[in-house]
Design an enzyme around this catalytic site. Structure first.
Site, PDB file in Angstrom:
ATOM      1  N   ASP A  55       9.474   3.033   0.318  1.00 33.84           N
ATOM      2  CA  ASP A  55       8.235   3.643   1.010  1.00 33.84           C
ATOM      3  C   ASP A  55       8.368   3.245   2.329  1.00 33.84           C
ATOM      4  O   ASP A  55       7.858   2.319   2.945  1.00 33.84           O
ATOM      5  CB  ASP A  55       6.866   3.245   0.488  1.00 33.84           C
ATOM      6  CG  ASP A  55       5.594   3.737   1.276  1.00 33.84           C
ATOM      7  OD1 ASP A  55       6.096   4.514   1.991  1.00 33.84           O
ATOM      8  OD2 ASP A  55       4.391   3.794   0.748  1.00 33.84           O
ATOM      9  N   LYS A  87       3.754   8.942   9.251  1.00 29.87           N
ATOM     10  CA  LYS A  87       3.618   8.173  10.456  1.00 29.87           C
ATOM     11  C   LYS A  87       4.400   8.685  11.613  1.00 29.87           C
ATOM     12  O   LYS A  87       4.169   9.780  12.185  1.00 29.87           O
ATOM     13  CB  LYS A  87       3.410   6.743  10.161  1.00 29.87           C
ATOM     14  CG  LYS A  87       2.432   6.378   9.364  1.00 29.87           C
ATOM     15  CD  LYS A  87       1.896   5.015   8.999  1.00 29.87           C
ATOM     16  CE  LYS A  87       0.698   4.972   8.279  1.00 29.87           C
ATOM     17  NZ  LYS A  87       0.717   4.201   7.364  1.00 29.87           N
ATOM     18  N   TYR A 100       0.629  -1.120   0.049  1.00 28.98           N
ATOM     19  CA  TYR A 100       0.045   0.174  -0.077  1.00 28.98           C
ATOM     20  C   TYR A 100       0.927   1.181  -0.025  1.00 28.98           C
ATOM     21  O   TYR A 100       1.767   1.400   0.957  1.00 28.98           O
ATOM     22  CB  TYR A 100      -1.074  -0.156   1.260  1.00 28.98           C
ATOM     23  CG  TYR A 100      -1.953   1.069   1.482  1.00 28.98           C
ATOM     24  CD1 TYR A 100      -2.674   1.318   0.394  1.00 28.98           C
ATOM     25  CD2 TYR A 100      -1.458   2.204   2.599  1.00 28.98           C
ATOM     26  CE1 TYR A 100      -3.625   2.546   0.750  1.00 28.98           C
ATOM     27  CE2 TYR A 100      -2.377   3.442   2.350  1.00 28.98           C
ATOM     28  CZ  TYR A 100      -3.606   3.254   1.750  1.00 28.98           C
ATOM     29  OH  TYR A 100      -4.194   4.551   1.691  1.00 28.98           O
TER      30      TYR A 100
HETATM   31  C1  LIG Z   1       0.204   4.489   5.734  1.00 23.32           C
HETATM   32  C2  LIG Z   1       1.021   4.492   4.539  1.00 23.32           C
HETATM   33  C3  LIG Z   1       0.831   5.506   3.602  1.00 23.32           C
HETATM   34  C4  LIG Z   1      -0.267   6.469   3.429  1.00 23.32           C
HETATM   35  O1  LIG Z   1       0.180   7.310   4.419  1.00 23.32           O
HETATM   36  P1  LIG Z   1      -1.137   8.320   4.685  1.00 23.32           P
HETATM   37  O2  LIG Z   1      -0.557   9.463   6.018  1.00 23.32           O
HETATM   38  O3  LIG Z   1      -2.097   7.460   5.320  1.00 23.32           O
HETATM   39  O4  LIG Z   1      -1.723   9.040   3.597  1.00 23.32           O
HETATM   40  C5  LIG Z   1       1.696   5.065   2.224  1.00 23.32           C
HETATM   41  N1  LIG Z   1       2.658   3.992   2.423  1.00 23.32           N
HETATM   42  C6  LIG Z   1       2.546   3.372   3.389  1.00 23.32           C
HETATM   43  C7  LIG Z   1       3.599   2.163   3.424  1.00 23.32           C
HETATM   44  C8  LIG Z   1       1.799   3.374   4.499  1.00 23.32           C
HETATM   45  O5  LIG Z   1       1.661   2.389   5.482  1.00 23.32           O
END
Ligand SMILES: *Cc1c(COP(=O)(O)O)cnc(C)c1O
Length: 429
Positions: free
Chosen positions: A239, A267, A144
């Site tokens: 990511d 995060k 994701y």
């Molecule tokens: C949570 C997440 C996102 C998206 O971040 P948001 O702050 O929710 O837009 C992107 N990549 C990874 C790996 C994530 O866990």
């Protein structure tokens, strides 16, 4: 467990908010029942509107690595609030934040702050396309990367080809340039590179996949991606929205010793405030406006209160690196305890994880990619979720999410969690 007030509020919410929630996984869709309306959180404990208390194993989906309401973070935020909420102009805290990230993560020479992980990914992809002059992006099924159009693509099973949108409202054109390969499967990546020679701008990967449950990379997988990208003039994007500053001060790239060209964060760098960032090689980041031709902007980007929160958490981590050993020990204790409980009950489960990320799949495993993750018995997960919630353990309402441990979890709480899970495995044969 009384949930009257949560139920009442959720009914009101459903009248005015789609599904009653501002992000889908909060809706308890996969597990049914009423989402708990939370009023406060301190340390490892959440309290809902009915006065129920839970030991929190979600941690706001990652940011709360030090636990909720950490004094260092709270004090920094209170101080920043007193100075004003937003100026729409540059501030010292932003400079400090960028210097701190660059000093901690060697692959990052320049960094741009944004407001979410989604925005970070969207912008990193744009920078990669601008830099390479190519349009295709290769991602992995089950990873994701936020909800921007190009990333809402999943592959069909079997032969992996060009993307088909996973969401209504995504134009086919947006998905056409997204290629999907199989996590931990170098051949599937090689095949796409063979087909789309010189067309792939970037490979984007969660270096530890943590949005299909937790699926660590097999040895050699990340180095393979690095090598293949180098051979083909393709950029490698890690990511690290979850793994950044969670697996260590240098994230998954330090943990596995593989250096990406661009990295996305979110995060943890916001400590609970809406923050994201993307950064990497100077020559690539110099493409970003106002220096270069890749446009990207944000009214509230680098917001002073958000920067204060993130900085205080990152400084704390930098100055207490022993945190990571402690988190690793906690993760190991949980993984070992759950594995042992399953062996005793002779139930086939697969416990995965790295550091403070853990996951319990209801399948014998091994779980190495999206297909094998999906073999988990999700009906059993639903029963497990309800069992744990009833006993005050707040876990994700979906099999395909991680358990996030924090510094606030005590050994007693972890042993309590293991004992409760063992009780479930005994009852639910
Ligand atoms: C949570 C997440 C996102 C998206 O971040 P948001 O702050 O929710 O837009 C992107 N990549 C990874 C790996 C994530 O866990």
């Amino acid at each position: 467990m009384k949930t009257d007030r949560s139920r009442e509020l959720f009914a009101r919410a459903q009248q005015v908010i789609p599904g009653g929630v501002n992000s889908p996984v909060r809706a308890f869709g996969p597990v049914g029942g009423t989402p708990r309306m939370i009023v406060s959180a301190h340390g490892s404990q959440l309290t809902d509107v009915d006065g129920n208390r839970y030991c929190d194993f979600i941690g706001s989906w990652g940011p709360m690595i030090l636990g909720h309401d950490h004094p260092a973070v709270r004090q920094a935020v209170e101080k920043a609030v007193a100075d004003g909420l937003s100026f729409g102009a540059a501030t010292e805290r932003e400079v400090e934040m960028a210097e701190l990230i660059c000093s901690m993560v060697p692959s990052i020479e320049m960094v741009r702050m944004v407001n979410s992980g989604t925005e970070a990914v969207m912008s990193a992809i744009r920078a990669a396309r601008g830099y390479t002059g190519r349009e295709k992006i290769l991602k992995f099924a089950g990873c994701y990367h936020g909800h921007c159009d190009a990333m809402l693509v999943k592959a069909g099973s079997g032969v992996m080809t060009s993307g088909v949108p996973d969401s209504a409202g995504v134009p086919k054109g947006c998905a056409r340039d997204t290629l999907t390969a199989v996590y931990n499967d170098p051949d599937s990546v090689q095949a796409l590179f063979d087909t789309y020679k010189q067309q792939i701008a970037a490979v984007i990967v969660e270096p530890v996949a943590a949005n299909m449950g937790v699926v660590p990379p097999k040895p050699g997988f990340l180095p393979f991606l690095r090598r293949l990208c180098d051979e083909n003039g393709t950029l490698l994007i890690f990511d690290e929205v979850i793994t950044g500053f969670r697996l260590g001060l240098t994230g998954a790239q330090g943990y596995y010793g593989v250096t990406p060209d661009l990295t996305t964060f979110g995060k943890i760098i916001g400590a609970g405030m809406p923050v994201g960032a993307y950064g990497g090689r100077r020559d690539i980041m110099k493409m970003v406006a106002p220096l270069g031709a890749v446009y990207q902007a944000g009214t509230l980007s680098g917001n002073p209160v958000a920067m204060a929160a993130g900085l205080s958490q990152l400084y704390y981590l930098r100055d207490h690196p022993q945190v990571y050993r402690a988190l690793e020990e906690r993760g190991q204790m949980l993984r070992t305890g759950l594995t042992k409980a399953a062996e005793e009950q002779q139930v086939p489960i697969c416990v995965t994880g790295v550091g403070s990320l853990c996951c319990l799949f209801f399948t014998g495993g091994p779980v190495v990619d999206y297909e094998s993750a999906r073999l988990s018995d999700t009906g059993r997960y639903v029963r497990y979720f309800r069992f744990m919630m009833e006993r005050g353990f707040y876990i994700a309402p979906s099999q395909f999410e991680a358990i996030f441990l924090s510094m606030a979890h005590t050994e007693k709480e972890l042993q309590g969690f293991i004992a409760a899970a063992a009780g479930f495995l005994r009852e639910d044969r």
